[in-house]
Design a protein around this motif. Structure first.
Motif, PDB file in Angstrom:
ATOM      1  N   ALA A 158     -23.661   3.138 -13.278  1.00  0.00           N
ATOM      2  CA  ALA A 158     -22.250   3.151 -13.686  1.00  0.00           C
ATOM      3  C   ALA A 158     -21.444   4.099 -12.804  1.00  0.00           C
ATOM      4  N   ALA A 159     -22.027   5.226 -12.419  1.00  0.00           N
ATOM      5  CA  ALA A 159     -21.332   6.179 -11.547  1.00  0.00           C
ATOM      6  C   ALA A 159     -21.019   5.547 -10.194  1.00  0.00           C
ATOM      7  N   LEU A 160     -21.951   4.769  -9.674  1.00  0.00           N
ATOM      8  CA  LEU A 160     -21.722   4.119  -8.380  1.00  0.00           C
ATOM      9  C   LEU A 160     -20.619   3.067  -8.486  1.00  0.00           C
ATOM     10  N   VAL A 161     -20.629   2.312  -9.568  1.00  0.00           N
ATOM     11  CA  VAL A 161     -19.565   1.320  -9.786  1.00  0.00           C
ATOM     12  C   VAL A 161     -18.220   2.023  -9.961  1.00  0.00           C
ATOM     13  N   LEU A 162     -18.207   3.102 -10.730  1.00  0.00           N
ATOM     14  CA  LEU A 162     -16.977   3.874 -10.916  1.00  0.00           C
ATOM     15  C   LEU A 162     -16.450   4.415  -9.587  1.00  0.00           C
ATOM     16  N   PHE A 163     -17.355   4.883  -8.744  1.00  0.00           N
ATOM     17  CA  PHE A 163     -16.918   5.414  -7.456  1.00  0.00           C
ATOM     18  C   PHE A 163     -16.311   4.315  -6.583  1.00  0.00           C
ATOM     19  N   ALA A 164     -16.938   3.145  -6.575  1.00  0.00           N
ATOM     20  CA  ALA A 164     -16.380   2.020  -5.814  1.00  0.00           C
ATOM     21  C   ALA A 164     -14.991   1.656  -6.338  1.00  0.00           C
ATOM     22  N   LEU A 165     -14.840   1.622  -7.643  1.00  0.00           N
ATOM     23  CA  LEU A 165     -13.531   1.328  -8.238  1.00  0.00           C
ATOM     24  C   LEU A 165     -12.510   2.409  -7.893  1.00  0.00           C
ATOM     25  N   THR A 166     -12.936   3.658  -7.906  1.00  0.00           N
ATOM     26  CA  THR A 166     -12.042   4.762  -7.568  1.00  0.00           C
ATOM     27  C   THR A 166     -11.547   4.626  -6.131  1.00  0.00           C
ATOM     28  N   LEU A 167     -12.447   4.263  -5.227  1.00  0.00           N
ATOM     29  CA  LEU A 167     -12.041   4.064  -3.833  1.00  0.00           C
ATOM     30  C   LEU A 167     -11.079   2.890  -3.696  1.00  0.00           C
ATOM     31  N   LEU A 168     -11.354   1.813  -4.411  1.00  0.00           N
ATOM     32  CA  LEU A 168     -10.455   0.653  -4.367  1.00  0.00           C
ATOM     33  C   LEU A 168      -9.077   0.995  -4.919  1.00  0.00           C
ATOM     34  N   ILE A 169      -9.051   1.753  -5.996  1.00  0.00           N
ATOM     35  CA  ILE A 169      -7.762   2.168  -6.578  1.00  0.00           C
ATOM     36  C   ILE A 169      -7.025   3.086  -5.605  1.00  0.00           C
ATOM     37  N   GLY A 170      -7.757   3.975  -4.944  1.00  0.00           N
ATOM     38  CA  GLY A 170      -7.137   4.838  -3.933  1.00  0.00           C
ATOM     39  C   GLY A 170      -6.556   4.035  -2.785  1.00  0.00           C
ATOM     40  N   ALA A 171      -7.280   3.012  -2.352  1.00  0.00           N
ATOM     41  CA  ALA A 171      -6.770   2.147  -1.280  1.00  0.00           C
ATOM     42  C   ALA A 171      -5.541   1.376  -1.756  1.00  0.00           C
ATOM     43  N   TYR A 172      -5.573   0.914  -3.009  1.00  0.00           N
ATOM     44  CA  TYR A 172      -4.422   0.208  -3.565  1.00  0.00           C
ATOM     45  C   TYR A 172      -3.205   1.122  -3.649  1.00  0.00           C
ATOM     46  N   ARG A 173      -3.404   2.346  -4.086  1.00  0.00           N
ATOM     47  CA  ARG A 173      -2.285   3.306  -4.169  1.00  0.00           C
ATOM     48  C   ARG A 173      -1.656   3.530  -2.796  1.00  0.00           C
ATOM     49  N   THR A 174      -2.496   3.668  -1.795  1.00  0.00           N
ATOM     50  CA  THR A 174      -1.983   3.858  -0.438  1.00  0.00           C
ATOM     51  C   THR A 174      -1.194   2.636  -0.001  1.00  0.00           C
ATOM     52  N   TRP A 175      -1.739   1.457  -0.236  1.00  0.00           N
ATOM     53  CA  TRP A 175      -1.062   0.214   0.133  1.00  0.00           C
ATOM     54  C   TRP A 175       0.263   0.101  -0.613  1.00  0.00           C
ATOM     55  N   ARG A 176       0.260   0.439  -1.885  1.00  0.00           N
ATOM     56  CA  ARG A 176       1.469   0.348  -2.715  1.00  0.00           C
ATOM     57  C   ARG A 176       2.563   1.285  -2.197  1.00  0.00           C
ATOM     58  N   ARG A 177       2.166   2.524  -1.832  1.00  0.00           N
ATOM     59  CA  ARG A 177       3.140   3.473  -1.274  1.00  0.00           C
ATOM     60  C   ARG A 177       3.705   2.968   0.039  1.00  0.00           C
ATOM     61  N   THR A 178       2.848   2.371   0.854  1.00  0.00           N
ATOM     62  CA  THR A 178       3.297   1.845   2.138  1.00  0.00           C
ATOM     63  C   THR A 178       4.293   0.709   1.939  1.00  0.00           C
ATOM     64  N   VAL A 179       3.964  -0.199   1.028  1.00  0.00           N
ATOM     65  CA  VAL A 179       4.840  -1.344   0.749  1.00  0.00           C
ATOM     66  C   VAL A 179       6.175  -0.878   0.180  1.00  0.00           C
ATOM     67  N   SER A 180       6.135   0.051  -0.783  1.00  0.00           N
ATOM     68  CA  SER A 180       7.390   0.508  -1.363  1.00  0.00           C
ATOM     69  C   SER A 180       8.198   1.324  -0.360  1.00  0.00           C
ATOM     70  N   GLY A 181       7.536   2.014   0.569  1.00  0.00           N
ATOM     71  CA  GLY A 181       8.228   2.745   1.620  1.00  0.00           C
ATOM     72  C   GLY A 181       8.921   1.798   2.585  1.00  0.00           C
ATOM     73  N   VAL A 182       8.277   0.678   2.910  1.00  0.00           N
ATOM     74  CA  VAL A 182       8.871  -0.313   3.798  1.00  0.00           C
ATOM     75  C   VAL A 182      10.053  -0.981   3.100  1.00  0.00           C
ATOM     76  N   MET A 183       9.899  -1.296   1.827  1.00  0.00           N
ATOM     77  CA  MET A 183      10.955  -1.970   1.078  1.00  0.00           C
ATOM     78  C   MET A 183      12.173  -1.058   0.903  1.00  0.00           C
ATOM     79  N   SER A 184      11.949   0.227   0.669  1.00  0.00           N
ATOM     80  CA  SER A 184      13.072   1.128   0.450  1.00  0.00           C
ATOM     81  C   SER A 184      13.805   1.447   1.752  1.00  0.00           C
ATOM     82  N   SER A 185      13.149   1.258   2.885  1.00  0.00           N
ATOM     83  CA  SER A 185      13.807   1.540   4.164  1.00  0.00           C
ATOM     84  C   SER A 185      14.667   0.371   4.638  1.00  0.00           C
ATOM     85  N   ARG A 186      14.623  -0.745   3.961  1.00  0.00           N
ATOM     86  CA  ARG A 186      15.402  -1.924   4.367  1.00  0.00           C
ATOM     87  C   ARG A 186      16.804  -1.864   3.844  1.00  0.00           C
TER      88      ARG A 186
END
Length: 186
Positions: A158-186
């Motif tokens: 379960a810890a390994l699955v949780l860690f994989a999910l944590t990394l995916l959520i971290g990647a999603y957060r980064t992607w989300r910030r990038t997308v919202s940063g691009v959208m707000s600069s338009r």
């Protein structure tokens, strides 16, 4: 260099005289744990914040598990059939190796996939689950309680699955910030 020679000599010699050389191997691992705990910059970076502190906590806790496994190995636990073999091997393979993996993933993963990874304090959750599950598993191995070993094993997965999910959520957060940063600069 001497520590590496001792570890290699112990591993190689164990082919001919397992009991004696597995203890030499364990002594080499103990020396390695002491050396890295003394010389690694993690002793100092653990006082910082964010991902740097997370990495240091992972490394230092991994050195602790390497020490536990090595001490059990010195008692003969690396020998096939020894009652504590499961505890010794899991202290090293799960405790040390996966602590190193958890600690280095926030640096290596972004370099491999070429995407940034947003750190969040939730990274500590799978690390804590890993260590608690390993404590349960090692306790089961030392006491001979199979149900504890089994529960610890399931919690480790379960810890390994949780860690994989944590990394995916971290990647999603980064992607989300990038997308919202691009959208707000338009």
């Amino acid at each position: 260099m001497i520590i590496v020679v001792v570890i290699l000599a112990g591993a190689t010699g164990a082919l001919w005289w397992p009991d004696g050389f597995l203890r030499v191997f364990a002594g080499g691992l103990l020396a390695l744990a002491a050396w890295v705990a003394r010389h690694d910059v993690a002793r100092h970076t653990v006082r910082q914040r964010g991902v740097v502190r997370f990495i240091a906590v992972c490394l230092l806790s991994g050195y602790g598990w390497l020490t536990v496994g090595a001490l059990l190995g010195l008692s003969g636990a690396f020998a096939p059939g020894h009652a504590w073999r499961d505890a010794a091997l899991h202290a090293i393979t799960l405790g040390f190796v996966f602590s190193m993996l958890f600690g280095h993933a926030p640096l290596i993963l972004p370099a491999v996939v070429r995407e940034r990874l947003a750190y969040h304090p939730s990274f500590y959750v799978p690390l804590a689950v890993l260590h608690v599950s390993l404590l349960v598993r090692v306790a089961g191995g030392l006491s001979g309680a199979f149900w504890l070993r089994q529960a610890g094993g399931l919690a480790s997965a379960a810890a390994l699955v949780l860690f994989a999910l944590t990394l995916l959520i971290g990647a999603y957060r980064t992607w989300r910030r990038t997308v919202s940063g691009v959208m707000s600069s338009r």
